[in-house]
Design a protein around this motif. Structure first.
Motif, short mmCIF file in Angstrom:
data_model
loop_
_atom_site.label_atom_id
_atom_site.label_comp_id
_atom_site.label_asym_id
_atom_site.label_seq_id
_atom_site.Cartn_x
_atom_site.Cartn_y
_atom_site.Cartn_z
N TYR A 4 8.74 -7.86 0.21
CA TYR A 4 8.01 -7.02 1.17
C TYR A 4 8.79 -6.97 2.47
CZ TYR A 4 4.03 -7.52 -1.98
OH TYR A 4 3.22 -7.49 -3.09
N ILE A 27 0.82 -9.58 -1.98
CA ILE A 27 0.59 -8.86 -0.72
C ILE A 27 -0.21 -9.71 0.26
CG2 ILE A 27 -1.46 -7.68 -1.61
CD1 ILE A 27 1.08 -6.26 0.94
N ASP A 61 6.45 -2.38 0.40
CA ASP A 61 6.94 -3.07 -0.79
C ASP A 61 8.41 -2.73 -1.01
OD1 ASP A 61 7.05 -0.55 -2.00
OD2 ASP A 61 5.34 -0.90 -3.31
N ARG A 67 2.07 -0.88 2.03
CA ARG A 67 1.01 -1.58 1.29
C ARG A 67 -0.05 -2.21 2.18
NH1 ARG A 67 1.03 0.37 -3.72
NH2 ARG A 67 3.15 0.43 -4.52
#
Length: 87
Positions: A4, A27, A61, A67
């Motif tokens: 990320y 995440i 991402d 995200r």
């Protein structure tokens, strides 16, 4: 492990892209890191009397899709509380 990027947006509209990114288990772990990073950036700005304040960290991402986002409104670092009390 997914990669990320934590891209910083400042109050003047400028951005600082995280070119390399980092690996996080998911995440949620990236969001936790973004919150820590935003708190530190805001405190650094207050400590140095900087004229730009980091207001958001956009979490992307590995393919560049956004995200998540962490805003300054969701974190209130102790340094901000202290600065507000001093005024």
């Amino acid at each position: 492990m997914p990669r990320y990027s934590l891209n910083i947006e400042y109050d003047d509209g400028s951005t600082l892209a995280d070119e390399d990114g980092a690996e996080f288990p998911d995440i949620n772990a990236a969001i936790v890191e973004a919150r820590k990073s935003l708190k530190a950036l805001v405190c650094d700005t207050i400590d140095t009397d900087g004229n730009r304040v980091a207001t958001y960290i956009h979490i992307g991402d590995g393919s560049g899709i956004k995200r998540g986002v962490v805003s300054i409104g969701t974190v209130t670092p102790d340094c901000v509380k202290a600065a507000l009390k001093a005024e």
